[in-house]
Design an enzyme around this catalytic site. Structure first.
Site, PDB file in Angstrom:
ATOM      1  N   GLY A 236       0.826  -1.201   0.000  1.00  0.00           N
ATOM      2  CA  GLY A 236       0.000   0.000   0.000  1.00  0.00           C
ATOM      3  C   GLY A 236       0.860   1.249   0.000  1.00  0.00           C
ATOM      4  CD  GLU A 256       7.215  -5.505  -1.535  1.00  0.00           C
ATOM      5  OE1 GLU A 256       7.556  -4.549  -2.288  1.00  0.00           O
ATOM      6  OE2 GLU A 256       7.991  -6.430  -1.222  1.00  0.00           O
ATOM      7  CG  LEU A 257       5.846   0.796   1.870  1.00  0.00           C
ATOM      8  CD1 LEU A 257       6.554   1.669   2.890  1.00  0.00           C
ATOM      9  CD2 LEU A 257       4.465   0.393   2.357  1.00  0.00           C
ATOM     10  CB  CYS A 290       3.336   0.323  -6.456  1.00  0.00           C
ATOM     11  SG  CYS A 290       3.637  -1.443  -6.646  1.00  0.00           S
ATOM     12  CD  GLU A 384       2.754   5.634  -5.377  1.00  0.00           C
ATOM     13  OE1 GLU A 384       2.868   4.512  -5.912  1.00  0.00           O
ATOM     14  OE2 GLU A 384       2.531   5.790  -4.160  1.00  0.00           O
TER      15      GLU A 384
END
Length: 483
Positions: A236, A256-257, A290, A384
Site C-alpha cells: 500500500g 511493499e510501498l 506502484c 506518487e
C-alpha cells in the site's frame, strides 16, 4: 456462504472464526465504471479481529503439524481450482476494481501461478549445517539450522491487484506452515473472499485462513498491534506503511510501498520502442500500479523524437467500459483520485509544464496524459501520482539522469533504455531501486523473482521463495558431543 438477496445483488459473507458469517452492518462494493453496487460485504470490527486471531492461533498449530508435502497438496489444488475458474475470477476483478478484462485475465492467471509456486516451495523448506568447528577452539560441536513457521500472518492488501497481491501473501503463508488473516482493501474485497472459498474447497483447515472485511483503520490497527500476530505483510501507500510499522511493535514486517518510478532514455535508444514500453508501463490499470512509469528522463538528443512517438502510442489508448473488448483503459478506483490527478496536472501546467495530450476528467475517468518540460520539483514528478499521467524531463548526460532518478525518497523500480553497456552497468550499480529494468519500462515483474524496494519504498521481499523466508523463523541447534 452466499445467500440470495431480494435483488440480483449477492450478499457476500466474510470468513471469521472458521466459518462464513454475516453482519447487520454492511459495506457496498461499488463499480468504478458506472457506480452500481456489485455486491455487499459485512462491516467487520475489532471484535471480529479478536475472533479471527483466537481462531488463527488454533489454525497455526494445525498448519505447523502438517508436512511440507501436505501443504503442497493443498496449494496445488487451490492453483488448479483457480485455473478452472480464471474467467470468473477475472470478471470479479474487473467489476470491483475497474481494470479492463484483458488485464484482469492476466491477473487471474498470474495469481494461480503464485499459488503453484508457493506449493512447490512448501516442499523445499530447509536448513543448513553450520561448520562450528571452523571457529577457534571449537571441537565436538554439531550445528544446524531449521526453519519453523512464524505462527499468525496478517496479510493487508491494496485495491489495485485485489487477487494477485492477496495470493502473494496467502500462498507463502500457508506454504510456510502459518495461519493467515487477510484484510483486503475496502474497495475491492470480493476477489479475496473468492480466493478463500477456493482455499477451503481445496482442504485448507478453516481455522488457518480468515478474511475480515471492513474499514482499514479499525481492523488494520487492531490486527497489527496484537502481539499474537507475529508477521505482517502489507502492500500500500508509504504513509500507511509507516503507520503500520509504528503500531506493530517488535514483529516481522514486509512493506511493499509506493514509488514514482523513473525511466531513463539515452540518445542511442530506439524512440519507437521506448514509446511502446512507456505507454504499456505508464497507463495499464489507469496508472494505478506502484511500479508504473511516472517520470521519463530523456536525453536532449532524443527528447523530441521520443515525445513524438510517445504521443502517437498514447493516442491509441481508448477508455470506456472495462468489460468491453477493445477498451484499453478503465476508470480510476474513486472519483476523488481522478480529481487529485487532474489537479496535479493543472498545477504542473501552471508552473510551466506543457500538457501534450489527455488529462481530461469525466466521473472516475482521466484520459491518458503526457506532460513535457516537467521540472523535478513539481508534484507530478516528486510525489506518487498513481494515475494515468506521465511527465517527461530533459537532461544533458548520464550523470544528470542518474542523479535525477535518485532524487526521490522512493526506490521500487527504475528503468533505462540504452545499447551502451557502460551506461547500463552504471545504471544498475548507481540507481537506488530494488528493481532495475534495462530496455523495458519500469512495470515488469515475474512472480518467482525477489521483489521489493529500497528507501521509503519498503523493506523485505516478495516472491514465494523469498516471502516464505520472511514468514518463517530461523532456529539454530547445537549438539555438544562427547569426545
Amino acid at each position: 456462504m452466499c445467500v440470495a438477496a431480494e435483488t440480483e445483488k449477492r450478499i457476500m459473507q466474510m470468513h471469521v472464526g472458521g466459518e462464513w458469517i454475516d453482519k447487520s452492518n454492511k459495506i457496498d462494493v461499488i463499480s468504478p465504471f458506472d457506480g452500481s453496487v456489485v455486491d455487499t460485504v459485512p462491516r467487520g470490527d475489532a471484535n471480529d479481529v479478536e475472533t479471527a486471531i483466537q481462531t488463527a492461533e488454533r489454525g497455526a498449530k494445525i498448519m505447523a503439524g502438517l508436512t511440507g508435502y501436505e501443504r503442497y497438496e493443498i496449494l496445488r489444488k487451490v492453483a488448479d481450482l483457480m485455473v478452472e475458474k480464471a474467467g470468473e475470477l477475472a470478471e470479479v476483478i474487473t467489476r470491483e476494481e475497474g481494470k479492463i478484462l484483458a488485464e484482469a485475465t492476466i491477473e487471474a492467471t498470474r495469481a494461480s501461478e503464485i499459488i503453484a509456486l508457493s506449493a512447490e516451495e512448501a516442499k523445499r523448506l530447509t536448513g543448513e549445517t553450520i561448520p562450528l568447528e571452523g571457529a577457534p577452539g571449537v571441537k565436538d560441536k554439531l550445528g544446524f539450522t531449521v526453519r519453523v513457521p512464524c505462527g499468525i500472518v496478517a496479510g493487508i492488501s491494496p485495491f489495485n491487484f485485489p487477487l494477485h497481491l492477496v495470493c502473494h501473501k496467502a500462498g507463502p503463508a500457508i506454504a510456510g506452515g502459518n495461519a493467515i488473516i487477510i484484510k483486503p482493501a475496502t474497495d475491492t474485497p470480493l476477489s479475496a473472499l473468492k480466493l478463500v472459498e477456493l482455499f477451503l474447497e481445496a482442504g485448507t483447515p478453516p481455522e488457518a485462513i480468515q478474511c475480515v472485511t471492513g474499514p482499514g483503520g479499525e481492523i488494520g490497527d487492531t490486527l497489527c498491534a496484537d502481539r499474537r500476530v507475529r508477521k505482517i505483510t502489507f502492500t500500500g501507500s508509504r504513509d500507511v506503511g509507516e503507520h503500520i510499522c509504528k503500531v506493530a511493535g517488535l514483529k516481522r514486517v514486509t512493506m511493499e510501498l509506493g514509488s514514482n518510478s523513473p525511466l531513463i532514455v539515452m540518445p542511442d535508444a530506439d524512440p519507437e520502442k521506448v514509446a511502446r514500453a512507456a505507454a504499456a508501463s505508464g497507463y495499464s490499470n489507469a496508472g494505478q500500479v506502484c511500479i508504473s512509469t511516472q517520470r521519463v528522463i530523456a536525453h536532449e538528443k532524443i527528447y523530441g523524437d521520443f515525445l513524438d512517438a510517445f504521443q502517437s502510442e498514447v493516442a491509441q489508448i481508448s477508455t470506456g467500459d472495462p468489460l468491453t473488448e477493445g477498451t484499453r483503459m478503465g476508470p480510476m478506483i474513486r472519483e476523488g483520485d481522478a480529481t487529485r490527478v487532474t489537479e496535479w496536472i493543472q498545477e504542473a501546467v501552471s508552473d510551466g509544464a506543457e500538457l501534450l495530450t489527455g488529462g481530461e476528467k469525466q466521473d472516475q475517468f482521466v484520459t491518458p496524459a503526457i506532460l513535457a518540460n516537467v521540472k523535478p520539483e513539481m508534484k507530478i514528478s516528486c510525489d506518487e501520482v498513481f494515475g494515468p499521467a506521465v511527465g517527461v524531463t530533459r537532461v544533458n548526460d548520464i550523470d544528470e539522469a542518474i542523479a535525477l532518478a535518485n532524487d526521490t525518497n522512493y526506490g521500487l523500480s527504475a528503468a533505462i533504455f540504452t545499447q551502451n553497456v557502460d551506461w547500463a552497468m552504471r545504471f544498475v550499480r548507481e540507481v537506488e531501486s530494488g528493481n532495475l529494468m534495462v530496455n523495458w519500462g519500469t512495470q515488469w515483474r515475474a512472480d518467482l523473482m525477489p521483489y521489493g524496494g529500497v528507501k521509503e519504498s519498503g523493506m523485505g521481499k516478495e516472491g514465494p521463495k523469498y516471502a516464505i523466508e520472511e514468514m518463517t523463523e530461523l532456529k539454530m541447534a547445537i549438539f555438544h558431543l562427547d569426545s
